[in-house]
Write an enzyme that holds these catalytic residues in place. Structure first.
Site, mmCIF file in Angstrom:
data_model
loop_
_atom_site.group_PDB
_atom_site.id
_atom_site.type_symbol
_atom_site.label_atom_id
_atom_site.label_comp_id
_atom_site.label_asym_id
_atom_site.label_seq_id
_atom_site.Cartn_x
_atom_site.Cartn_y
_atom_site.Cartn_z
ATOM 1 N N HIS A 210 -11.217 -10.726 -7.672
ATOM 2 C CA HIS A 210 -9.919 -10.303 -7.089
ATOM 3 C C HIS A 210 -9.851 -8.775 -7.091
ATOM 4 O O HIS A 210 -9.586 -8.161 -8.123
ATOM 5 C CB HIS A 210 -8.764 -10.886 -7.899
ATOM 6 C CG HIS A 210 -7.417 -10.586 -7.316
ATOM 7 N ND1 HIS A 210 -6.454 -11.541 -7.164
ATOM 8 C CD2 HIS A 210 -6.866 -9.438 -6.841
ATOM 9 C CE1 HIS A 210 -5.373 -11.011 -6.614
ATOM 10 N NE2 HIS A 210 -5.596 -9.720 -6.425
ATOM 11 N N HIS B 71 -8.611 -5.112 -4.801
ATOM 12 C CA HIS B 71 -8.020 -4.385 -3.667
ATOM 13 C C HIS B 71 -8.814 -3.102 -3.479
ATOM 14 O O HIS B 71 -8.808 -2.243 -4.367
ATOM 15 C CB HIS B 71 -6.559 -4.019 -3.937
ATOM 16 C CG HIS B 71 -5.693 -5.216 -4.150
ATOM 17 N ND1 HIS B 71 -4.996 -5.826 -3.132
ATOM 18 C CD2 HIS B 71 -5.430 -5.935 -5.270
ATOM 19 C CE1 HIS B 71 -4.325 -6.863 -3.620
ATOM 20 N NE2 HIS B 71 -4.579 -6.952 -4.913
ATOM 21 N N LEU B 72 -9.501 -3.002 -2.342
ATOM 22 C CA LEU B 72 -10.289 -1.780 -2.106
ATOM 23 C C LEU B 72 -9.606 -0.843 -1.120
ATOM 24 O O LEU B 72 -10.063 0.283 -0.938
ATOM 25 C CB LEU B 72 -11.691 -2.127 -1.597
ATOM 26 C CG LEU B 72 -12.635 -2.779 -2.606
ATOM 27 C CD1 LEU B 72 -14.017 -2.964 -2.003
ATOM 28 C CD2 LEU B 72 -12.728 -1.980 -3.896
ATOM 29 N N ARG B 73 -8.535 -1.324 -0.462
ATOM 30 C CA ARG B 73 -7.822 -0.487 0.529
ATOM 31 C C ARG B 73 -8.748 -0.100 1.681
ATOM 32 O O ARG B 73 -9.778 -0.715 1.888
ATOM 33 C CB ARG B 73 -7.201 0.764 -0.116
ATOM 34 C CG ARG B 73 -6.453 0.514 -1.414
ATOM 35 C CD ARG B 73 -5.257 -0.387 -1.246
ATOM 36 N NE ARG B 73 -4.419 -0.384 -2.443
ATOM 37 C CZ ARG B 73 -3.692 -1.410 -2.848
ATOM 38 N NH1 ARG B 73 -3.694 -2.548 -2.173
ATOM 39 N NH2 ARG B 73 -2.946 -1.317 -3.925
ATOM 40 N N ASN C 157 -4.714 -7.555 2.012
ATOM 41 C CA ASN C 157 -3.363 -7.018 2.273
ATOM 42 C C ASN C 157 -3.406 -5.548 2.695
ATOM 43 O O ASN C 157 -2.804 -4.679 2.084
ATOM 44 C CB ASN C 157 -2.434 -7.222 1.058
ATOM 45 C CG ASN C 157 -2.909 -6.520 -0.203
ATOM 46 O OD1 ASN C 157 -4.102 -6.288 -0.375
ATOM 47 N ND2 ASN C 157 -1.989 -6.187 -1.084
ATOM 48 N N LYS D 28 -5.965 -16.117 1.501
ATOM 49 C CA LYS D 28 -5.023 -15.684 0.478
ATOM 50 C C LYS D 28 -3.589 -15.985 0.889
ATOM 51 O O LYS D 28 -3.172 -15.643 1.994
ATOM 52 C CB LYS D 28 -5.193 -14.173 0.288
ATOM 53 C CG LYS D 28 -4.179 -13.534 -0.619
ATOM 54 C CD LYS D 28 -4.517 -13.740 -2.074
ATOM 55 C CE LYS D 28 -3.375 -13.290 -2.956
ATOM 56 N NZ LYS D 28 -3.790 -12.555 -4.116
ATOM 57 N N HIS E 202 -1.117 -15.916 -4.695
ATOM 58 C CA HIS E 202 -0.240 -15.036 -5.481
ATOM 59 C C HIS E 202 0.924 -15.924 -5.898
ATOM 60 O O HIS E 202 1.802 -16.235 -5.095
ATOM 61 C CB HIS E 202 0.246 -13.840 -4.645
ATOM 62 C CG HIS E 202 1.109 -12.911 -5.443
ATOM 63 N ND1 HIS E 202 0.700 -11.672 -5.860
ATOM 64 C CD2 HIS E 202 2.358 -13.071 -5.941
ATOM 65 C CE1 HIS E 202 1.659 -11.097 -6.581
ATOM 66 N NE2 HIS E 202 2.683 -11.928 -6.639
ATOM 67 N N HIS F 71 -4.466 -13.783 -10.993
ATOM 68 C CA HIS F 71 -3.821 -12.929 -12.008
ATOM 69 C C HIS F 71 -2.731 -13.672 -12.788
ATOM 70 O O HIS F 71 -1.555 -13.335 -12.719
ATOM 71 C CB HIS F 71 -3.260 -11.636 -11.398
ATOM 72 C CG HIS F 71 -2.602 -11.770 -10.047
ATOM 73 N ND1 HIS F 71 -1.588 -12.652 -9.787
ATOM 74 C CD2 HIS F 71 -2.827 -11.119 -8.886
ATOM 75 C CE1 HIS F 71 -1.228 -12.533 -8.535
ATOM 76 N NE2 HIS F 71 -1.953 -11.615 -7.957
ATOM 77 N N LEU G 11 2.350 -6.467 -10.225
ATOM 78 C CA LEU G 11 2.923 -7.793 -9.983
ATOM 79 C C LEU G 11 1.820 -8.837 -9.957
ATOM 80 O O LEU G 11 0.786 -8.580 -9.323
ATOM 81 C CB LEU G 11 3.683 -7.801 -8.649
ATOM 82 C CG LEU G 11 4.996 -7.004 -8.664
ATOM 83 C CD1 LEU G 11 5.559 -6.870 -7.264
ATOM 84 C CD2 LEU G 11 6.017 -7.666 -9.597
ATOM 85 N N ASP H 20 -7.879 -7.551 -10.258
ATOM 86 C CA ASP H 20 -6.702 -7.136 -9.486
ATOM 87 C C ASP H 20 -6.565 -5.623 -9.496
ATOM 88 O O ASP H 20 -5.445 -5.098 -9.506
ATOM 89 C CB ASP H 20 -5.415 -7.807 -9.994
ATOM 90 C CG ASP H 20 -4.281 -7.706 -8.968
ATOM 91 O OD1 ASP H 20 -4.568 -7.400 -7.791
ATOM 92 O OD2 ASP H 20 -3.122 -7.934 -9.342
ATOM 93 N N HIS I 4 -3.038 2.869 -6.129
ATOM 94 C CA HIS I 4 -1.999 3.564 -5.356
ATOM 95 C C HIS I 4 -2.107 5.022 -5.762
ATOM 96 O O HIS I 4 -2.482 5.324 -6.909
ATOM 97 C CB HIS I 4 -0.606 3.050 -5.728
ATOM 98 C CG HIS I 4 -0.358 1.634 -5.308
ATOM 99 N ND1 HIS I 4 0.115 1.296 -4.054
ATOM 100 C CD2 HIS I 4 -0.527 0.462 -5.964
ATOM 101 C CE1 HIS I 4 0.234 -0.025 -3.970
ATOM 102 N NE2 HIS I 4 -0.152 -0.557 -5.113
ATOM 103 N N ALA J 121 3.668 -1.286 -7.049
ATOM 104 C CA ALA J 121 3.079 -2.158 -8.073
ATOM 105 C C ALA J 121 1.564 -2.124 -7.955
ATOM 106 O O ALA J 121 1.024 -2.262 -6.858
ATOM 107 C CB ALA J 121 3.572 -3.582 -7.870
HETATM 108 O O1 DOR Z 1 0.496 -5.194 -8.587
HETATM 109 C C1 DOR Z 1 0.029 -5.612 -7.547
HETATM 110 N N1 DOR Z 1 -0.532 -4.799 -6.637
HETATM 111 N N2 DOR Z 1 0.113 -6.935 -7.297
HETATM 112 C C2 DOR Z 1 -0.249 -7.436 -6.099
HETATM 113 O O2 DOR Z 1 -0.125 -8.626 -5.936
HETATM 114 C C3 DOR Z 1 -0.701 -6.558 -5.012
HETATM 115 C C4 DOR Z 1 -1.247 -5.325 -5.533
HETATM 116 C C5 DOR Z 1 -1.416 -4.262 -4.472
HETATM 117 O O3 DOR Z 1 -1.938 -4.566 -3.390
HETATM 118 O O4 DOR Z 1 -1.053 -3.102 -4.730
HETATM 119 ZN ZN ZN Z 2 -3.993 -8.501 -6.141
#
Ligand code: DOR
Ligand code: ZN
Length: 347
Positions: A16, A18-20, A44, A102, A139, A177, A222, A250, A254, A266
């Protein structure tokens, strides 16, 4: 017996991530690729990854962002919307573009505005996934503002996940998560059908950390961290050897600006320290012998993928990691996660 000072395990995978995209991808991807052989890449983005062609193009951008020598394999996912197309889902799977889809309940978290408003909307998509053997990654939080933020995971299990499993008896599901004792119990109660990922940060601190001495935005993610009893349940599950539980960081970068403000985002960016923190937790639980199963064996088994042959080495010495990393092309940086408690492992 004193714990080992050197640990060699099969190279782990992160189920899991997030690489953006763009400069954030350029800044972050290498940190995941240094530790992990494969990563389940969250879809996402803005706009979300809903088409196989988009996922394939995103996979190319990830590959370009990582030095080839690190041999990192991005495993792509499809973002489910109310309009999810069963044909596209199955085609993307059979063409080897994505491995899973997802489910973000609409407005549950970062970039989830296009998420699913009700399970009835995606019934056909889930049927198609069930037939194609494509796991659903969840999620697991309800979005009803009437439900307390600390209860949203537990309520989701009863109100959404239980009926979903009943309606789609052949669907494999990962509860992502996990943050509650209830979530752990739910996964344990559905062996073979349900997997669960557990993050390093949810293993390291409880909800008090977010408010210790003031608001601490870099501990906010989150699902939000819960009470201590829940953290202890997560630690027991992760270190139990139960094949249903596996590693998913996860890691969710940011920029510091977008977290240190009146309405902060988050997400915890833990990629540079993930294995070190997991090793610390497993050592504290006297379960270093279970780390390889959690990090390197249980995930591939759930997804039906081969386990990695290479190995990594962790050493018992105090964590050495940057406080923050820079985002190229501007003045932005990302704060790297560090628990309040000591981490005595280096990678
Ligand atoms: O804290 C989080 N950040 N929870 C998520 O489900 C998404 C993630 C994000 O993409 O920043
Ligand atoms: Zn996530």
């Amino acid at each position: 017996m004193s714990p080992p000072t050197i640990l060699s395990i099969r190279r782990p995978d992160d189920w899991h991530v997030h690489l953006r995209d763009g400069p954030m991808l350029a800044a972050c991807a290498v940190h995941t690729a240094r530790q992990f052989a494969r990563g389940i890449i969250m879809p996402n983005l803005v706009p979300p990854v809903t088409k196989a062609a988009e996922a394939s193009a995103y996979r190319d951008r990830i590959r370009r962002a990582v030095p080839a020598s690190l041999k990192f394999d991005p495993l792509m996912t499809c973002y489910l919307t109310d309009d999810a197309d069963p044909v596209e889902l199955v085609r993307g799977k059979s063409e080897g573009v994505w491995v899973a889809a997802k489910l973000y309940p609409a407005h549950a978290t970062t970039n989830s505005a296009h998420g699913v408003t009700s399970m009835a909307q995606i019934a056909k998509a889930l049927e198609a996934m069930e037939k194609a053997g494509m796991p659903l990654l969840v999620h697991g939080e309800v979005t009803d503002p009437e439900v307390d933020i600390f209860d949203r995971e537990a309520v989701f299990l009863d109100k959404v996940l239980m009926p979903l499993l009943r309606h789609h008896q052949g669907l494999k599901v990962v509860l992502e998560h996990i943050t509650t004792r209830e979530g752990i119990g739910f996964v344990e109660a559905h062996p073979g059908r349900l997997g669960g990922t557990i993050t390093p940060h949810h293993l390291s601190y409880n909800r008090n950390a977010i408010f210790k001495g003031g608001i601490r935005p870099h501990f906010y993610c989150l699902p939000i961290a819960k009470r201590e009893k829940h953290r202890l349940a997560l630690r027991r599950a992760a270190t139990s050897g139960n094949p249903a539980f596996f590693l998913g960081t996860d890691t969710a970068p940011h920029t510091a600006d977008s977290k240190e403000c009146a309405c902060g985002c988050a997400g915890v960016f833990n990629a540079p320290v993930a294995m070190q923190v997991y090793a610390q937790v497993f050592m504290e639980e006297n379960a270093l012998d279970k780390l390889e199963a959690f990090a390197s064996l249980n995930g591939p088994r759930f997804y039906g993928l081969p386990i990695n042959e290479e190995r990594i080495i962790l050493r018992a010495k105090p964590l050495a990691a940057p406080q923050r990393i820079d985002v190229p092309g501007g003045n932005q940086s990302i704060v790297v996660f560090r628990p309040d408690t000591p981490v005595e492992w280096s990678f």
